[in-house]
Design a protein around this motif. Structure first.
Motif, PDB file in Angstrom:
ATOM      1  N   LEU A  54       1.122  -1.122  -0.633  1.00  0.00           N
ATOM      2  CA  LEU A  54      -0.149  -0.456   0.080  1.00  0.00           C
ATOM      3  C   LEU A  54       0.885   1.210  -0.056  1.00  0.00           C
ATOM      4  O   LEU A  54       1.732   1.496   1.005  1.00  0.00           O
ATOM      5  CB  LEU A  54      -0.779   0.378   1.205  1.00  0.00           C
ATOM      6  N   PRO A  55       0.252   2.365  -0.993  1.00  0.00           N
ATOM      7  CA  PRO A  55       1.184   3.337  -0.487  1.00  0.00           C
ATOM      8  C   PRO A  55       1.379   3.886   0.599  1.00  0.00           C
ATOM      9  O   PRO A  55       0.308   4.705   0.466  1.00  0.00           O
ATOM     10  CB  PRO A  55       0.992   3.897  -1.874  1.00  0.00           C
ATOM     11  N   HIS A  56       2.019   4.866   0.684  1.00  0.00           N
ATOM     12  CA  HIS A  56       2.127   5.889   2.266  1.00  0.00           C
ATOM     13  C   HIS A  56       3.120   6.232   2.077  1.00  0.00           C
ATOM     14  O   HIS A  56       4.121   6.162   1.328  1.00  0.00           O
ATOM     15  CB  HIS A  56       1.801   4.820   3.226  1.00  0.00           C
ATOM     16  N   THR A  69      -5.213   7.444   3.429  1.00  0.00           N
ATOM     17  CA  THR A  69      -4.125   7.912   2.309  1.00  0.00           C
ATOM     18  C   THR A  69      -3.782   6.050   1.610  1.00  0.00           C
ATOM     19  O   THR A  69      -3.496   6.163   1.328  1.00  0.00           O
ATOM     20  CB  THR A  69      -2.804   8.068   3.987  1.00  0.00           C
ATOM     21  N   LEU A  70      -3.829   5.552   2.626  1.00  0.00           N
ATOM     22  CA  LEU A  70      -4.026   4.334   1.882  1.00  0.00           C
ATOM     23  C   LEU A  70      -4.549   3.425   1.591  1.00  0.00           C
ATOM     24  O   LEU A  70      -4.478   2.909  -0.058  1.00  0.00           O
ATOM     25  CB  LEU A  70      -4.067   2.493   3.747  1.00  0.00           C
ATOM     26  N   MET A 101      -6.410   1.769  -7.481  1.00  0.00           N
ATOM     27  CA  MET A 101      -6.432   2.974  -7.055  1.00  0.00           C
ATOM     28  C   MET A 101      -3.950   3.197  -7.367  1.00  0.00           C
ATOM     29  O   MET A 101      -3.541   2.281  -8.121  1.00  0.00           O
ATOM     30  CB  MET A 101      -5.489   2.726  -5.804  1.00  0.00           C
ATOM     31  N   ALA A 102      -3.813   3.854  -7.073  1.00  0.00           N
ATOM     32  CA  ALA A 102      -2.084   4.071  -7.135  1.00  0.00           C
ATOM     33  C   ALA A 102      -1.271   3.475  -6.337  1.00  0.00           C
ATOM     34  O   ALA A 102      -1.071   3.222  -5.016  1.00  0.00           O
ATOM     35  CB  ALA A 102      -2.457   5.746  -7.029  1.00  0.00           C
ATOM     36  N   SER A 103       0.108   2.899  -7.243  1.00  0.00           N
ATOM     37  CA  SER A 103       1.227   2.368  -6.594  1.00  0.00           C
ATOM     38  C   SER A 103       1.550   2.515  -5.934  1.00  0.00           C
ATOM     39  O   SER A 103       1.728   4.655  -6.199  1.00  0.00           O
ATOM     40  CB  SER A 103       1.681   1.112  -7.325  1.00  0.00           C
ATOM     41  N   HIS A 104       3.147   2.496  -5.608  1.00  0.00           N
ATOM     42  CA  HIS A 104       3.860   3.099  -4.578  1.00  0.00           C
ATOM     43  C   HIS A 104       4.741   4.249  -6.049  1.00  0.00           C
ATOM     44  O   HIS A 104       5.686   5.273  -5.904  1.00  0.00           O
ATOM     45  CB  HIS A 104       4.927   2.518  -4.447  1.00  0.00           C
TER      46      HIS A 104
END
Length: 739
Positions: A54-56, A69-70, A101-104
């Protein structure tokens, strides 16, 4: 703690302080990304898979981050706005949802997400995510779901087969063999065992085929095994037997095992000899009428997890089987009783043949007891009395000749009937303890037929330690055999005595009812022989000590003076037997031998012999080929037939005689009659019959007791036109003072 009592202890659970650490460790073992967050959207826990997937923006991990945010909500959402689970891009009811959703790296990424609320302090949710393109976990989950479905279908189909195969069944073999196999196959188990409840504990009544030859406990006493736990819980228990510790193995034979209750986490200490040969098993109580009537054990030889749904299914099967088991249980008892009665008759005939031939009767009696023990899956141990040293010695199966600590007089107290004693040998008695310590069979009964031919005739019938005790029917079987042995040993003396009674008392032809305090009685006789005052019908009422009385009615074949002479002898002999305190069936049996041994008499008789106990308010009776007596209940006027029937007297040596028992109330009326009453014919040839008898008794007992039989005889005279085909006798007894 009592010896051999069931003991338990509670296993310490996970403490509150270690809960978070334990949960976090479980998350690390999961292959999916897992995130736990609270009602404010704050991440509480997350595993490494979630951090990498998950992007963070948090450098130190996801804990404390805003879950939005995740998993950014659809559309533009103010990050300062209050958190709401409804704004998340997936539902929180456990439904799988694909989220984009968007990845890293900022590229579009599709995730398959499931989220649900969990039972925890406050408002807590757990979300599980994995790439939608990764089908391996989904496929595995699908396979697991399919396996669960197949397993559930098999369970339901197996339960249905059990219901259909045993519907309205009373066949013991079906319920205790095929059903056990059905349960085993349905549960994918290794074996199934069933125990049925008796007065002393649970007795083994069936095992599945896979356990043939295995060590299976044959008996579980109340309060000392898993039956106590199953009864207390009220439902199927999931149990696991802990393997022995190394130090226990080094100590040698293991007598006690620890069993874990998977539901309560209790550890139970149970004697190993009382446990089934399973590592994991269900103990299922079968309830009927508020009592546990059976215990079903379904198990596996190796440890395995036991499912709560399977426990519920077994409870449902047990609920259905309760009625079927109860019916089969009654049938099984009846079949066993019939088998023991048949075997007892065979042994008695063999003894009679020995007494009439040149065979040694004492040796034949020993053989009879040995055969009886074999029928009961027990061993026969003869006891010999050393009168000089006042001890009993026995040739024991394992240790040979030994003195046995039995005080016959003390042991037989309260267990003697007609000079015959059968005393159970159970755990806790001195005899049991001594025999068990010697490694001998130690559960069974002491049987004493008394002193016969100058020698005390007694023995032990024993089963191994841990075997089921002899039940009431088996003890009665041994008692009957001991009584037969005694009767046959004393046969010649008794026959001579009976001949003297017959020859000296043939003048007692008149039917006279004695006065008995607490009873009002009347009798009537009408002969079919013209101008005759005596015949084959007879009756009597004899006052006995202890507020007891004997009521007799009989019908000897034939008419006139010849039949009356036999009637007088029979009636006098029965009177003598009643003063000896014999039970009705034993009186009739003795009379049967008397008639058959008295060669001058070539006839047979039907009899009703009843012993009235006014203090106990009971009537114990033997109806030997006689029309069933009628007991008219006070108040309700209900008529009960005393229909426990036996064969006629004086016809055959091997005739069986049984006692029946009726409870009395004050004001009840006992109505006795001979078959000349129901077989009376009208001038047109119609029989008076049982319907006519019931109508007559119902109508006339509703009036005054005085003159009751006169009114009944008048009815018969009206019906027959005063032309009887057979002698008619009637007796009525009213019970005035009971208790």
């Amino acid at each position: 703690m009592a010896k051999n009592a069931l003991s338990t202890r509670r296993v310490e659970g996970i403490g509150e302080g270690s809960l978070a650490a334990t949960f976090a460790r479980l998350l690390q073992l999961a292959s999916e990304a897992v995130v736990a967050f609270d009602g404010a959207g704050r991440v509480l826990l997350a595993n490494d898979q979630a951090t990498s997937l998950l992007p963070h923006r948090e450098a130190e991990g996801l804990a404390g981050a805003d879950v939005r945010t995740l998993f950014p909500p659809a559309g533009s959402t103010d990050p300062e706005a209050p958190f709401s689970v409804d704004a998340l891009p997936f539902p929180v009811d456990g439904t799988p949802t694909v989220v984009t959703m968007a990845s890293h790296a900022g590229e579009a990424m599709r995730l398959r997400v499931r989220c649900d609320r969990v039972q925890a302090a406050g408002e807590t949710y757990v979300a599980v995510a994995l790439p939608a393109e990764s089908q391996s976990l989904e496929e595995r989950q699908g396979e697991r779901d399919l396996d669960d479905l197949r397993r559930a279908n098999k369970r339901l189909a197996g339960a249905l087969r059990i219901v259909l195969d045993t519907l309205d069944s009373r066949d013991v073999a079906t319920l205790f063999s095929r059903v056990l196999e059905e349960i085993t196959q349905t549960m994918d188990a290794d074996a199934t065992i069933v125990y049925l409840a008796e007065s002393d504990g649970f007795h083994l009544r069936g095992i599945s085929k896979s356990l043939e030859g295995a060590r299976v406990p044959h008996f579980m006493a109340y309060g000392k095994s898993v039956e106590t736990l199953a009864t207390r819980a009220g439902h199927a228990l999931r149990l696991r037997v802990k393997p022995p510790q190394p130090q226990e193995l080094r100590q040698g034979k293991i007598r006690v095992s620890e069993v874990v209750d998977e539901e309560t986490r209790e550890i139970l200490r149970i004697r190993r000899s009382l446990l089934p040969p399973f590592a994991s098993f269900f103990a299922v109580p079968v309830w009927f009428g508020g009592h546990v009537i059976a215990i079903i054990e379904v198990g596996w030889s190796r440890p395995r997890p036991l499912d709560t749904d399977d426990a519920r299914l077994l409870d449902s099967v047990a609920h259905y089987l309760s009625v079927q088991l109860m019916g089969a249980f009654s049938t099984m008892r009846q079949q066993r009783a019939e088998r023991l009665n048949q075997r007892g008759s065979e042994l008695r005939e063999e003894l009679l043949d020995a007494s009439e031939g040149d065979e040694d009767l004492a040796s034949r009696a020993e053989q009879a007891f040995a055969q009886a023990a074999e029928e009961l899956d027990a061993v026969y141990v003869r006891l010999e009395q050393n009168v000089h040293q006042s001890v009993l010695v026995a040739e024991l199966p394992v240790t040979g000749m030994r003195a046995v600590p039995i005080d016959l007089d003390a042991a037989e107290e309260g267990h003697v009937e007609d000079d015959v004693a059968v005393v159970p040998v159970l755990a806790g008695t001195d005899v049991y303890d001594v025999l068990r310590d010697l490694g001998e069979p130690c559960v069974g009964a002491l049987v004493d037929a008394g002193k016969l031919a100058g020698e005390r005739r007694c023995c032990l019938v024993l089963r191994p330690d841990g075997a089921e005790p002899l039940d009431a029917g088996e003890l009665a079987f041994l008692g009957t055999l001991a009584g037969d042995v005694r009767d046959i040993f004393l046969g010649e003396e008794r026959r001579e005595k009976d001949k003297r009674i017959s020859q000296a008392l043939q003048t007692g032809m008149r039917n006279v009812l004695q006065h008995v305090d607490g009873l009002t009685a009347q009798g009537i006789y009408s002969s079919a022989t013209e101008s005759a005052f005596v015949g084959g019908d007879f009756y009597d009422l004899i006052r006995l000590p202890g507020r007891r009385a004997c009521v007799i009615m009989g019908d000897v074949s034939g008419k006139g003076v010849e039949a009356a002479s036999v009637s007088a002898a029979v009636k006098t002999a029965l009177g003598a037997y009643s003063w000896e305190g014999l039970a009705p069936a034993r009186m009739v049996r003795s009379l049967n031998e008397f008639l058959l041994g008295f060669s001058r008499i070539e006839t047979f008789a039907t009899l009703f012999v009843g012993i009235v106990d006014l203090a106990a308010a009971t009537l114990t009776y033997c109806s030997a080929g006689h029309p069933p007596a009628v007991l008219v209940r006070a108040g309700t006027r209900q008529m009960d037939l005393l229909d426990v029937q036996s064969g006629v007297v004086g016809a055959f040596h091997d005739m069986e005689y049984r006692d029946g028992v009726a409870t009395l109330c004050e004001g009840d009326i006992l109505f006795l009659y001979t078959d000349g009453t129901t077989e009376a014919r009208s001038p047109s040839g119609a029989f008076f019959g049982e319907d006519g008898l019931r109508d007559m008794v119902s109508a006339e007992t509703a009036g005054d007791f005085d003159g009751l039989l006169d009114r009944c005889l008048a009815r018969l005279d009206d019906f027959t036109g005063r032309n009887l085909n057979d002698d008619v006798s009637m007796v009525a007894v009213r019970f005035d003072e009971l208790g």
